[in-house]
Scaffold this motif. Structure first.
Motif, PDB file in Angstrom:
ATOM      1  N   GLY A  42       0.895  -1.263  -0.044  1.00 58.90           N
ATOM      2  CA  GLY A  42      -0.099  -0.155  -0.155  1.00 58.90           C
ATOM      3  C   GLY A  42       0.629   1.241   0.022  1.00 58.90           C
ATOM      4  N   LYS A  43       2.112   1.255  -0.153  1.00 59.57           N
ATOM      5  CA  LYS A  43       2.782   2.335  -0.146  1.00 59.57           C
ATOM      6  C   LYS A  43       3.899   2.498  -1.262  1.00 59.57           C
ATOM      7  N   GLU A  44       4.341   3.661  -1.453  1.00 59.64           N
ATOM      8  CA  GLU A  44       5.285   3.706  -2.698  1.00 59.64           C
ATOM      9  C   GLU A  44       6.476   3.223  -2.400  1.00 59.64           C
ATOM     10  N   ARG A  45       7.195   3.017  -3.524  1.00 65.46           N
ATOM     11  CA  ARG A  45       8.502   2.322  -3.666  1.00 65.46           C
ATOM     12  C   ARG A  45       9.488   3.341  -3.009  1.00 65.46           C
ATOM     13  N   GLU A  46      10.442   3.314  -2.038  1.00 63.72           N
ATOM     14  CA  GLU A  46      11.183   4.394  -1.529  1.00 63.72           C
ATOM     15  C   GLU A  46      12.646   3.669  -1.541  1.00 63.72           C
ATOM     16  N   PHE A  47      13.380   4.954  -1.564  1.00 67.09           N
ATOM     17  CA  PHE A  47      14.880   4.691  -1.501  1.00 67.09           C
ATOM     18  C   PHE A  47      15.278   4.119  -0.075  1.00 67.09           C
ATOM     19  N   VAL A  48      16.399   3.368  -0.224  1.00 63.68           N
ATOM     20  CA  VAL A  48      16.816   2.722   1.054  1.00 63.68           C
ATOM     21  C   VAL A  48      18.370   3.286   1.080  1.00 63.68           C
ATOM     22  N   ALA A  49      19.095   2.888   0.187  1.00 64.63           N
ATOM     23  CA  ALA A  49      20.517   3.195   0.057  1.00 64.63           C
ATOM     24  C   ALA A  49      21.054   3.181  -1.289  1.00 64.63           C
ATOM     25  N   ALA A  50      22.266   3.788  -1.527  1.00 66.83           N
ATOM     26  CA  ALA A  50      22.907   3.633  -2.830  1.00 66.83           C
ATOM     27  C   ALA A  50      24.223   3.672  -2.498  1.00 66.83           C
ATOM     28  N   ILE A  51      25.097   3.209  -3.741  1.00 66.75           N
ATOM     29  CA  ILE A  51      26.606   3.344  -3.610  1.00 66.75           C
ATOM     30  C   ILE A  51      27.000   3.652  -4.996  1.00 66.75           C
ATOM     31  N   SER A  52      28.243   4.391  -4.962  1.00 66.24           N
ATOM     32  CA  SER A  52      28.919   4.849  -6.118  1.00 66.24           C
ATOM     33  C   SER A  52      29.569   3.483  -6.951  1.00 66.24           C
ATOM     34  N   TRP A  53      30.077   3.806  -8.081  1.00 67.94           N
ATOM     35  CA  TRP A  53      30.681   2.754  -8.943  1.00 67.94           C
ATOM     36  C   TRP A  53      31.954   2.115  -8.124  1.00 67.94           C
ATOM     37  N   GLY A  54      32.683   2.970  -7.130  1.00 71.27           N
ATOM     38  CA  GLY A  54      33.855   2.363  -6.689  1.00 71.27           C
ATOM     39  C   GLY A  54      33.596   2.132  -5.177  1.00 71.27           C
ATOM     40  N   GLY A  55      32.429   2.470  -4.790  1.00 69.55           N
ATOM     41  CA  GLY A  55      32.114   2.102  -3.394  1.00 69.55           C
ATOM     42  C   GLY A  55      32.521   3.482  -2.262  1.00 69.55           C
ATOM     43  N   SER A  56      32.967   4.348  -2.772  1.00 68.96           N
ATOM     44  CA  SER A  56      33.566   5.383  -2.083  1.00 68.96           C
ATOM     45  C   SER A  56      32.366   6.433  -1.498  1.00 68.96           C
ATOM     46  N   VAL A  57      31.360   6.595  -2.207  1.00 68.06           N
ATOM     47  CA  VAL A  57      30.054   7.398  -1.757  1.00 68.06           C
ATOM     48  C   VAL A  57      28.985   6.549  -1.367  1.00 68.06           C
ATOM     49  N   THR A  58      28.348   6.808  -0.346  1.00 64.29           N
ATOM     50  CA  THR A  58      26.956   5.797   0.048  1.00 64.29           C
ATOM     51  C   THR A  58      26.016   6.838   0.492  1.00 64.29           C
ATOM     52  N   TYR A  59      24.812   6.707   0.277  1.00 60.97           N
ATOM     53  CA  TYR A  59      23.938   7.443   0.819  1.00 60.97           C
ATOM     54  C   TYR A  59      22.875   6.374   1.357  1.00 60.97           C
ATOM     55  N   TYR A  60      22.074   7.021   2.404  1.00 60.78           N
ATOM     56  CA  TYR A  60      21.165   6.078   3.215  1.00 60.78           C
ATOM     57  C   TYR A  60      19.736   7.046   3.495  1.00 60.78           C
ATOM     58  N   ALA A  61      18.674   6.411   3.323  1.00 60.86           N
ATOM     59  CA  ALA A  61      17.589   7.183   3.899  1.00 60.86           C
ATOM     60  C   ALA A  61      17.648   7.180   5.410  1.00 60.86           C
ATOM     61  N   MET A 100      22.623   3.496 -15.047  1.00 60.12           N
ATOM     62  CA  MET A 100      23.419   3.467 -15.934  1.00 60.12           C
ATOM     63  C   MET A 100      23.925   4.794 -16.714  1.00 60.12           C
ATOM     64  N   GLU A 101      23.187   5.887 -16.259  1.00 60.61           N
ATOM     65  CA  GLU A 101      23.090   6.990 -16.912  1.00 60.61           C
ATOM     66  C   GLU A 101      23.840   8.209 -16.133  1.00 60.61           C
ATOM     67  N   SER A 102      23.514   8.345 -15.164  1.00 63.43           N
ATOM     68  CA  SER A 102      24.078   9.596 -14.150  1.00 63.43           C
ATOM     69  C   SER A 102      25.495   9.250 -13.651  1.00 63.43           C
ATOM     70  N   LEU A 103      26.031  10.322 -13.485  1.00 63.33           N
ATOM     71  CA  LEU A 103      27.445  10.638 -13.164  1.00 63.33           C
ATOM     72  C   LEU A 103      27.744  10.607 -11.430  1.00 63.33           C
ATOM     73  N   ARG A 104      26.388  10.743 -11.155  1.00 64.64           N
ATOM     74  CA  ARG A 104      26.270  11.241  -9.380  1.00 64.64           C
ATOM     75  C   ARG A 104      25.511   9.932  -8.743  1.00 64.64           C
ATOM     76  N   VAL A 105      25.527   9.796  -7.778  1.00 62.19           N
ATOM     77  CA  VAL A 105      24.895   9.011  -6.969  1.00 62.19           C
ATOM     78  C   VAL A 105      23.408   9.422  -6.551  1.00 62.19           C
ATOM     79  N   SER A 106      22.350   8.689  -7.144  1.00 62.47           N
ATOM     80  CA  SER A 106      21.134   9.448  -6.686  1.00 62.47           C
ATOM     81  C   SER A 106      20.272   8.569  -5.820  1.00 62.47           C
ATOM     82  N   MET A 107      19.335   9.216  -5.271  1.00 61.23           N
ATOM     83  CA  MET A 107      18.369   8.988  -4.244  1.00 61.23           C
ATOM     84  C   MET A 107      17.042   8.641  -5.004  1.00 61.23           C
ATOM     85  N   GLN A 108      16.839   9.098  -6.221  1.00 64.94           N
ATOM     86  CA  GLN A 108      15.638   9.108  -6.939  1.00 64.94           C
ATOM     87  C   GLN A 108      15.313   7.937  -7.792  1.00 64.94           C
ATOM     88  N   ARG A 109      14.230   7.358  -7.452  1.00 67.99           N
ATOM     89  CA  ARG A 109      13.817   6.209  -8.283  1.00 67.99           C
ATOM     90  C   ARG A 109      13.946   6.418  -9.591  1.00 67.99           C
TER      91      ARG A 109
END
Length: 125
Positions: A42-61, A100-109
């Motif tokens: 019953g809820k929207e799909r939401e962001f949990v976590a993301a990681i850059s290609w090399g692993g040096s950048v991570t984002y969390y909800a 596969m397109e962005s050069l930055r780490v995104s939290m956007q679905r």
């Protein structure tokens, strides 16, 4: 053909831990941002976590910060989500995705191009 396959979900008691895995195939994923999202009934799909290609950048909800860790093994084309101190509100289907397109780490679905089929995580109280 790009394929993402999640595994590691299951039923766990509150306070427990799970490690989710996402195995990628069809491309060399070491160049791309990978993310985890979740969708509860019953809820929207939401962001949990993301990681850059090399692993040096991570984002969390904010809802999982301090309890979850995202990491990747590019040699295995696999990204992981380690979840600790699980709560009933963490119950959801968890999806991994690749940007596969962005050069930055995104939290956007909308930034993510390919998705797995999901793995169910159920946390009992």
């Amino acid at each position: 053909q790009v394929q993402l396959v999640e595994s590691g979900g299951g039923l766990v008691q509150a306070g427990g831990s799970l490690r989710l895995s996402c195995a990628a195939s069809g491309r060399t994923f070491s160049s791309y941002t990978m993310g985890w999202f979740r969708q509860a009934p019953g809820k929207e799909r939401e962001f949990v976590a993301a990681i850059s290609w090399g692993g040096s950048v991570t984002y969390y909800a904010d809802s999982v910060k301090g309890r979850c860790t995202i990491f990747r093994d590019n040699a295995k084309n696999t990204v992981y989500l380690e979840m600790n101190s699980l709560k009933p509100e963490d119950t959801a289907v968890y999806y991994c995705a690749v940007d596969m397109e962005s050069l930055r780490v995104s939290m956007q679905r909308r930034e993510y191009d390919y998705w797995g089929q999901g793995t169910q995580v159920t946390v009992s109280s």
